[in-house]
Design a protein around this motif. Structure first.
Motif, PDB file in Angstrom:
ATOM      1  N   GLU A 230       0.365  -1.886  -1.016  1.00  0.00           N
ATOM      2  CA  GLU A 230       0.140  -0.445  -1.224  1.00  0.00           C
ATOM      3  C   GLU A 230      -1.338  -0.144  -1.492  1.00  0.00           C
ATOM      4  O   GLU A 230      -1.840   0.920  -1.154  1.00  0.00           O
ATOM      5  N   GLN A 233      -2.860  -0.112   1.963  1.00  0.00           N
ATOM      6  CA  GLN A 233      -2.373   1.010   2.765  1.00  0.00           C
ATOM      7  C   GLN A 233      -2.947   2.346   2.276  1.00  0.00           C
ATOM      8  O   GLN A 233      -3.033   3.295   3.043  1.00  0.00           O
ATOM      9  N   ALA A 234      -3.355   2.389   1.020  1.00  0.00           N
ATOM     10  CA  ALA A 234      -3.955   3.622   0.500  1.00  0.00           C
ATOM     11  C   ALA A 234      -5.316   3.884   1.156  1.00  0.00           C
ATOM     12  O   ALA A 234      -5.799   5.006   1.168  1.00  0.00           O
ATOM     13  N   LYS A 252       2.146   6.078   5.702  1.00  0.00           N
ATOM     14  CA  LYS A 252       1.464   5.408   4.600  1.00  0.00           C
ATOM     15  C   LYS A 252       2.460   5.152   3.500  1.00  0.00           C
ATOM     16  O   LYS A 252       2.939   6.076   2.863  1.00  0.00           O
ATOM     17  N   THR A 254       2.899   4.270   0.184  1.00  0.00           N
ATOM     18  CA  THR A 254       2.248   4.025  -1.110  1.00  0.00           C
ATOM     19  C   THR A 254       3.006   4.732  -2.225  1.00  0.00           C
ATOM     20  O   THR A 254       2.428   5.117  -3.240  1.00  0.00           O
ATOM     21  N   LEU A 257       2.933   3.290  -5.889  1.00  0.00           N
ATOM     22  CA  LEU A 257       1.596   3.431  -6.456  1.00  0.00           C
ATOM     23  C   LEU A 257       1.386   4.883  -6.911  1.00  0.00           C
ATOM     24  O   LEU A 257       0.890   5.137  -8.012  1.00  0.00           O
ATOM     25  N   GLU A 258       1.821   5.823  -6.080  1.00  0.00           N
ATOM     26  CA  GLU A 258       1.662   7.246  -6.440  1.00  0.00           C
ATOM     27  C   GLU A 258       2.513   7.613  -7.656  1.00  0.00           C
ATOM     28  O   GLU A 258       2.083   8.359  -8.531  1.00  0.00           O
ATOM     29  N   ILE A 380      -7.878   1.036  -8.970  1.00  0.00           N
ATOM     30  CA  ILE A 380      -7.829   1.584  -7.605  1.00  0.00           C
ATOM     31  C   ILE A 380      -9.240   1.949  -7.139  1.00  0.00           C
ATOM     32  O   ILE A 380      -9.624   1.701  -6.000  1.00  0.00           O
ATOM     33  N   TYR A 384     -11.216   0.581  -3.998  1.00  0.00           N
ATOM     34  CA  TYR A 384     -11.679   1.559  -3.018  1.00  0.00           C
ATOM     35  C   TYR A 384     -13.156   1.309  -2.670  1.00  0.00           C
ATOM     36  O   TYR A 384     -13.546   1.266  -1.506  1.00  0.00           O
TER      37      TYR A 384
END
Length: 473
Positions: A230, A233-234, A252, A254, A257-258, A380, A384
């Motif tokens: 995830e 994929q984010a 997507k 995720t 995670l969300e 995250i 990122y």
């Protein structure tokens, strides 16, 4: 009978020395499309990297390689496309499609192919929610198992474990949907500040330590359902060599995670709601002190995500503007916590504390000492920036494996943390309250805050007027 290749546990998988190319036998150094430096794999063509994933009679890929490639390959192709290629290569190379298959040959290769499929299904089970993946998996597994009773049992075991995992995640998603529906239904009830509060957090749980433990239950449960993929994929963008079609853009995945990020936001708003609700100043001050104690216990446990959510809730404007309330609070403990989570120097203090907790976790004798729940939004953000800071492909079209190794190293640390079982006893009543009690929206928080301590300037007065007008409509 050959033994299955043994795989080290997650924690031991990535050491600081870089990607080590062989835990088992190594392929010849002609590298066919792979580029090494000092025994570390730096890059390779996509085809060569796929080939490197496929076991042969005398070769099994290093476990760090398997994890890194399965994690990052989805930036270039769908998992089901990778699975199809892997199956094809296994069948071709080992001549598994031939009639009169040599049993000795099967005995040599079957354990290795089964091991690869086991690692894939255990580490990335959500890939197999795609029917195409499941079909390929069953086909290859059936070929291996066709002639040997022992392998048939192994295959059955593998499929049962996978199906059990997928059923559990479906149940979890249903529960999440229910919880979310309950709290949304009840949000509408709380448009304005009720004069008598039905319940508050302190009547439900008057011990900060117990509350910190129940928060840790929620954190660990939600962490546990986040698939490592995830994170990748984010970040999915279009792959420049892929004719402008995004590899994962169509779906997507995720969701877990969300849901975890939403939990952080909910906890912040819950803290702010509990503080702004009481009519009396001394009650509000007591709630603030209570949450300071809860946050301190979270810090001691290693639950940095709840700690940060509580601090965020206390720093929301409707709470921080309550000067008369704060004047009644002993804030020394809060100052220490704020210092620990201070964002300056890229969260230097927090990162030091996190490293300490991670160190403690490695040498822990009990689950209680193993707990490390990172401040998730920052994790995250780090991933990122790591992703944004380097290209996925090098100018020659090679996949930048060195970048993905770094990414996998960070995600694998998270994988170790998410597998810790919560050592504290569950308290259903407290958990129910934390997950479903209604919380104020931004407007309702400001309204409650102005009713607790009158607006101090024109901007606040205008806002209060508007909010009162809207709440009556």
């Amino acid at each position: 009978q050959e033994r299955m290749p043994q795989t080290p546990p997650f924690a031991a998988m990535f050491d600081s020395s870089g990607y080590n190319r062989n835990l088992y036998q190594s392929k010849e150094d002609n590298c066919g499309g792979l580029y090494y430096h000092d025994n570390n794999l730096l890059s390779g063509s996509l085809e060569a990297l796929i080939q490197h994933l496929v076991p042969t009679v005398d070769y099994y890929p290093d476990r760090t390689y398997i994890f890194t490639f399965l994690l990052s390959s989805r930036l270039f192709m769908h998992p089901y496309e990778l699975m199809a290629k892997v199956c094809h290569l296994c069948v071709e190379q080992q001549r598994l499609s031939e009639p009169g298959l040599d049993k000795n040959r099967i005995r040599k290769i079957a354990p290795k192919i089964l091991q690869l499929l086991t690692e894939w299904t255990e580490t990335f089970p959500y890939d197999f929610r795609d029917e195409r993946m499941m079909r390929n998996l069953k086909e290859l597994a059936q070929r291996i198992a066709s002639g040997e009773e022992m392998y048939r049992k192994n295959v059955q075991q593998l499929l049962q474990n996978l199906i059990r995992k997928l059923a559990t995640v479906s149940q979890y998603e249903e529960v999440l949907a229910k919880i979310s529906a309950t709290s949304t239904d009840r949000l509408t009830v709380l448009k304005t500040k009720p004069q008598s509060i039905q319940r508050d957090i302190i009547t439900v749980c008057n011990d900060p330590y117990t509350l910190a433990q129940q928060l840790t239950h929620i954190e660990l449960e939600r962490l546990n359902y986040i698939g490592p993929e995830e994170f990748v994929q984010a970040f999915v963008q279009k792959d420049p060599l892929d004719n402008d079609k995004s590899c994962y853009g169509d779906q997507k995945k995720t969701g877990n995670l969300e849901a975890y990020v939403e939990w952080f936001n909910r906890l912040s708003y819950l803290v702010a709601t509990e503080i702004c609700m009481p009519v009396k100043k001394k009650h509000r001050a007591r709630v603030i002190e209570y949450f300071i104690d809860v946050a301190r216990e979270c810090f001691n446990i290693g639950n940095f995500n709840s700690l940060m959510a509580i601090i965020s809730g206390m720093n929301m404007s409707p709470v921080s503007r309550l000067k008369k309330t704060w004047a009644k609070v002993k804030t020394a403990k809060f100052d220490i916590l704020e210092h620990q989570m201070d964002p300056s120097s890229n969260f230097y203090n927090y990162r030091t504390a996190l490293r300490g907790a991670a160190q403690r976790s490695l040498t822990a004798h009990s689950n209680r000492e193993k707990i490390v729940i990172p401040f998730f939004s920052l994790l995250i953000k780090d991933l990122y920036f790591l992703n944004e800071g380097c290209a996925n492909r090098l100018p020659n079209g090679h996949v930048n494996f060195e970048k993905f190794w770094e990414l996998a190293k960070q995600v694998s640390e998270f994988m170790t943390w998410k597998q810790v079982e919560c050592p504290f006893e569950r308290d259903r009543k407290i958990l129910q309250y934390l997950l479903t009690v209604p919380v104020f929206s931004d407007d309702a928080l400001y309204l409650a805050s102005y009713e607790s301590e009158s607006p101090e300037n024109h901007i606040e007065k205008d806002r209060w007027k508007t909010l009162r007008f809207v709440s009556k409509v």
